[in-house]
Design a protein around this motif. Structure first.
Motif, PDB file in Angstrom:
ATOM      1  N   GLY A 154       4.454  -4.951  -4.147  1.00 34.73           N
ATOM      2  CA  GLY A 154       5.310  -4.577  -3.020  1.00 34.73           C
ATOM      3  C   GLY A 154       4.484  -4.149  -1.818  1.00 34.73           C
ATOM      4  O   GLY A 154       4.791  -4.520  -0.677  1.00 34.73           O
ATOM      5  N   ASP A 155       3.427  -3.373  -2.059  1.00 36.73           N
ATOM      6  CA  ASP A 155       2.546  -2.957  -0.965  1.00 36.73           C
ATOM      7  C   ASP A 155       1.854  -4.165  -0.336  1.00 36.73           C
ATOM      8  O   ASP A 155       1.739  -4.266   0.882  1.00 36.73           O
ATOM      9  CB  ASP A 155       1.484  -1.969  -1.466  1.00 36.73           C
ATOM     10  CG  ASP A 155       2.072  -0.591  -1.724  1.00 36.73           C
ATOM     11  OD1 ASP A 155       3.266  -0.387  -1.413  1.00 36.73           O
ATOM     12  OD2 ASP A 155       1.344   0.278  -2.242  1.00 36.73           O
ATOM     13  N   TRP A 156       1.411  -5.078  -1.191  1.00 36.74           N
ATOM     14  CA  TRP A 156       0.751  -6.281  -0.681  1.00 36.74           C
ATOM     15  C   TRP A 156       1.715  -7.091   0.197  1.00 36.74           C
ATOM     16  O   TRP A 156       1.327  -7.587   1.269  1.00 36.74           O
ATOM     17  CB  TRP A 156       0.233  -7.147  -1.842  1.00 36.74           C
ATOM     18  CG  TRP A 156      -0.392  -8.434  -1.361  1.00 36.74           C
ATOM     19  CD1 TRP A 156      -1.662  -8.613  -0.904  1.00 36.74           C
ATOM     20  CD2 TRP A 156       0.271  -9.705  -1.230  1.00 36.74           C
ATOM     21  NE1 TRP A 156      -1.843  -9.920  -0.508  1.00 36.74           N
ATOM     22  CE2 TRP A 156      -0.680 -10.611  -0.706  1.00 36.74           C
ATOM     23  CE3 TRP A 156       1.563 -10.164  -1.516  1.00 36.74           C
ATOM     24  CZ2 TRP A 156      -0.382 -11.950  -0.457  1.00 36.74           C
ATOM     25  CZ3 TRP A 156       1.867 -11.499  -1.264  1.00 36.74           C
ATOM     26  CH2 TRP A 156       0.903 -12.379  -0.748  1.00 36.74           C
ATOM     27  N   ILE A 157       2.957  -7.207  -0.243  1.00 31.73           N
ATOM     28  CA  ILE A 157       3.956  -7.978   0.513  1.00 31.73           C
ATOM     29  C   ILE A 157       4.138  -7.390   1.921  1.00 31.73           C
ATOM     30  O   ILE A 157       4.136  -8.113   2.916  1.00 31.73           O
ATOM     31  CB  ILE A 157       5.303  -8.011  -0.247  1.00 31.73           C
ATOM     32  CG1 ILE A 157       5.181  -8.840  -1.533  1.00 31.73           C
ATOM     33  CG2 ILE A 157       6.424  -8.568   0.641  1.00 31.73           C
ATOM     34  CD1 ILE A 157       6.352  -8.684  -2.498  1.00 31.73           C
ATOM     35  N   ILE A 158       4.265  -6.056   1.979  1.00 35.11           N
ATOM     36  CA  ILE A 158       4.476  -5.407   3.276  1.00 35.11           C
ATOM     37  C   ILE A 158       3.254  -5.606   4.179  1.00 35.11           C
ATOM     38  O   ILE A 158       3.382  -5.955   5.355  1.00 35.11           O
ATOM     39  CB  ILE A 158       4.778  -3.896   3.081  1.00 35.11           C
ATOM     40  CG1 ILE A 158       6.072  -3.701   2.270  1.00 35.11           C
ATOM     41  CG2 ILE A 158       4.902  -3.186   4.426  1.00 35.11           C
ATOM     42  CD1 ILE A 158       6.263  -2.289   1.735  1.00 35.11           C
ATOM     43  N   GLU A 159       2.055  -5.406   3.595  1.00 35.83           N
ATOM     44  CA  GLU A 159       0.818  -5.567   4.384  1.00 35.83           C
ATOM     45  C   GLU A 159       0.659  -6.987   4.900  1.00 35.83           C
ATOM     46  O   GLU A 159       0.360  -7.220   6.073  1.00 35.83           O
ATOM     47  CB  GLU A 159      -0.410  -5.258   3.518  1.00 35.83           C
ATOM     48  CG  GLU A 159      -0.720  -3.794   3.379  1.00 35.83           C
ATOM     49  CD  GLU A 159      -1.645  -3.560   2.193  1.00 35.83           C
ATOM     50  OE1 GLU A 159      -2.468  -4.454   1.872  1.00 35.83           O
ATOM     51  OE2 GLU A 159      -1.515  -2.482   1.574  1.00 35.83           O
ATOM     52  N   GLN A 160       0.852  -7.950   3.982  1.00 38.12           N
ATOM     53  CA  GLN A 160       0.660  -9.357   4.324  1.00 38.12           C
ATOM     54  C   GLN A 160       1.655  -9.786   5.406  1.00 38.12           C
ATOM     55  O   GLN A 160       1.278 -10.460   6.369  1.00 38.12           O
ATOM     56  CB  GLN A 160       0.827 -10.199   3.043  1.00 38.12           C
ATOM     57  CG  GLN A 160       0.697 -11.696   3.219  1.00 38.12           C
ATOM     58  CD  GLN A 160      -0.756 -12.135   3.403  1.00 38.12           C
ATOM     59  OE1 GLN A 160      -1.659 -11.303   3.506  1.00 38.12           O
ATOM     60  NE2 GLN A 160      -0.977 -13.434   3.476  1.00 38.12           N
ATOM     61  N   ALA A 161       2.917  -9.379   5.254  1.00 41.38           N
ATOM     62  CA  ALA A 161       3.949  -9.754   6.226  1.00 41.38           C
ATOM     63  C   ALA A 161       3.617  -9.170   7.598  1.00 41.38           C
ATOM     64  O   ALA A 161       3.730  -9.857   8.615  1.00 41.38           O
ATOM     65  CB  ALA A 161       5.324  -9.279   5.750  1.00 41.38           C
ATOM     66  N   CYS A 162       3.188  -7.912   7.645  1.00 41.12           N
ATOM     67  CA  CYS A 162       2.849  -7.291   8.930  1.00 41.12           C
ATOM     68  C   CYS A 162       1.637  -7.965   9.555  1.00 41.12           C
ATOM     69  O   CYS A 162       1.607  -8.228  10.760  1.00 41.12           O
ATOM     70  CB  CYS A 162       2.567  -5.792   8.749  1.00 41.12           C
ATOM     71  SG  CYS A 162       4.039  -4.835   8.385  1.00 41.12           S
ATOM     72  N   ARG A 163       0.642  -8.260   8.713  1.00 36.83           N
ATOM     73  CA  ARG A 163      -0.587  -8.899   9.201  1.00 36.83           C
ATOM     74  C   ARG A 163      -0.272 -10.261   9.810  1.00 36.83           C
ATOM     75  O   ARG A 163      -0.697 -10.590  10.909  1.00 36.83           O
ATOM     76  CB  ARG A 163      -1.553  -9.039   8.020  1.00 36.83           C
ATOM     77  CG  ARG A 163      -2.962  -9.428   8.367  1.00 36.83           C
ATOM     78  CD  ARG A 163      -3.937  -9.063   7.244  1.00 36.83           C
ATOM     79  NE  ARG A 163      -3.450  -9.434   5.915  1.00 36.83           N
ATOM     80  CZ  ARG A 163      -3.484  -8.629   4.864  1.00 36.83           C
ATOM     81  NH1 ARG A 163      -3.963  -7.411   4.962  1.00 36.83           N
ATOM     82  NH2 ARG A 163      -3.030  -9.032   3.688  1.00 36.83           N
TER      83      ARG A 163
END
Ligand code: C2E
Ligand code: MG
Ligand code: MG
Ligand code: MG
Length: 280
Positions: free
Chosen positions: A91-100
């Motif tokens: 879930g953290d990766w998803i949020i980071e990747q989407a923002c990036r």
């Protein structure tokens, strides 16, 4: 072991359950490997503002490239991820990747990220979102978090308080799959959402069923009176688009405008999409 089913016949339960359990364990092992091997990817599907004829942004949808099975749809593995504790790092990766990825998009285009109910039980959620915004430089108002009604089913007070903390970061909160829960209207009362997404099941049946069309129209009216934009999900045809436009929906999303695609393909499809949006 065999068990009588009460009609003089015998049914064998255990081999079946064993197989299921084994398949499930194999899936868990594969999912753990998938994290470290980088087999997850976010695809993006356009969300169109049909009143202003412009691209509002893209919804991030998780994809898993399994080394043998190919592309596995999220419905098959997200429930397992939620059960195993993997949802926290993923879930953290998803949020980071989407923002990036969204931080490289032109203009004011937003990215919408789906949150699982389990992520709300994790006290680090607000911090994760705040970290992702800081490290990517994405302005908070360009991040939208989609939650389903099931998020509000559990531990309402803590969830609502987390939603307020997220809102204070400056991000937007959308209610996803609206109309499929047990008490949809009361969820709207628990939190002032920024957007209502009408579940695609209503859109799909709208042209054959007067009741579904009536529900879409009512939700669009409800959104208008509450000052919340309403998105019609699952728009596949021009007819459906015309119907939801007439119903008063402010936004639309679906295969008609585009299927979810990897981020690197978005720039190649942007011009074609803009043309489609212009005539919409
Ligand atoms: P959702 O958030 O309601 O996403 C919309 C789903 O409808 C997506 O399926 C999308 O590909 C599909 N869709 C979009 N337009 C159309 C259309 O015109 N026709 C049809 N038949 N389908 C359309 P997908 O990608 O398989 O995702 C299914 C669900 O899995 C999502 O529903 C969401 O609840 C969950 N999901 C996907 N990605 C994530 C994620 O990153 N995190 C979490 N927690 N859940 C996710
Ligand atoms: Mg969604
Ligand atoms: Mg949805
Ligand atoms: Mg859904």
């Amino acid at each position: 072991h065999a068990k009588a089913d009460g009609r003089g016949t015998f049914r064998f339960f255990e081999p079946d359950m064993d197989e299921q359990l084994q398949a499930r364990r194999a899936l868990e092992v594969d999912l753990r490997k998938a994290m470290t091997n980088g087999e997850f990817e976010l695809y993006y599907q356009p969300q169109i503002n049909i009143q202003r004829s412009e691209i509002g942004g893209f919804e991030a949808l998780l994809r898993w490239h399994h080394p043998e099975r190919g592309l596995v749809p999220p419905a098959e593995f997200i429930p397992v991820i939620e059960d195993t504790g993997l949802i926290s790092p993923l879930g953290d990766w998803i949020i980071e990747q989407a923002c990036r990825e969204a931080s490289t998009w032109p203009g004011e285009m937003r990215v919408a990220v789906n949150l699982s109910p389990i992520q709300f039980r994790n006290r680090g959620l607000v911090q994760s979102v705040s970290n992702a915004l800081a490290s990517s430089g994405l302005p908070p108002h360009r991040l939208e978090l989609e939650i389903t009604e099931t998020v509000l089913l559990q531990d309402n007070e803590m969830t609502v308080s987390t939603l307020h903390q997220l809102r204070r970061l400056g991000v937007r909160i959308a209610m996803d799959d609206f109309g499929t829960g047990y008490s949809s209207l009361s969820y709207l009362r628990s939190f002032p959402f920024d957007k209502i997404k009408i579940d695609q099941s209503f859109v799909r049946e709208m042209s054959q069923r007067a009741d579904c069309l009536a529900i879409v129209q009512s939700v669009a009216n409800l959104g208008a009176s509450l000052g919340m934009p309403t998105v019609a999900e699952g728009i596949e045809t021009e007819d459906q688009l015309r119907q939801v436009q007439a119903a008063g929906c402010t936004d639309a999303q679906g295969y008609y405008f585009g299927r979810p695609k990897p981020a690197r393909e978005l720039v190649h499809t942007l011009d074609a999409l803009k043309n489609k949006v212009r005539v919409a």
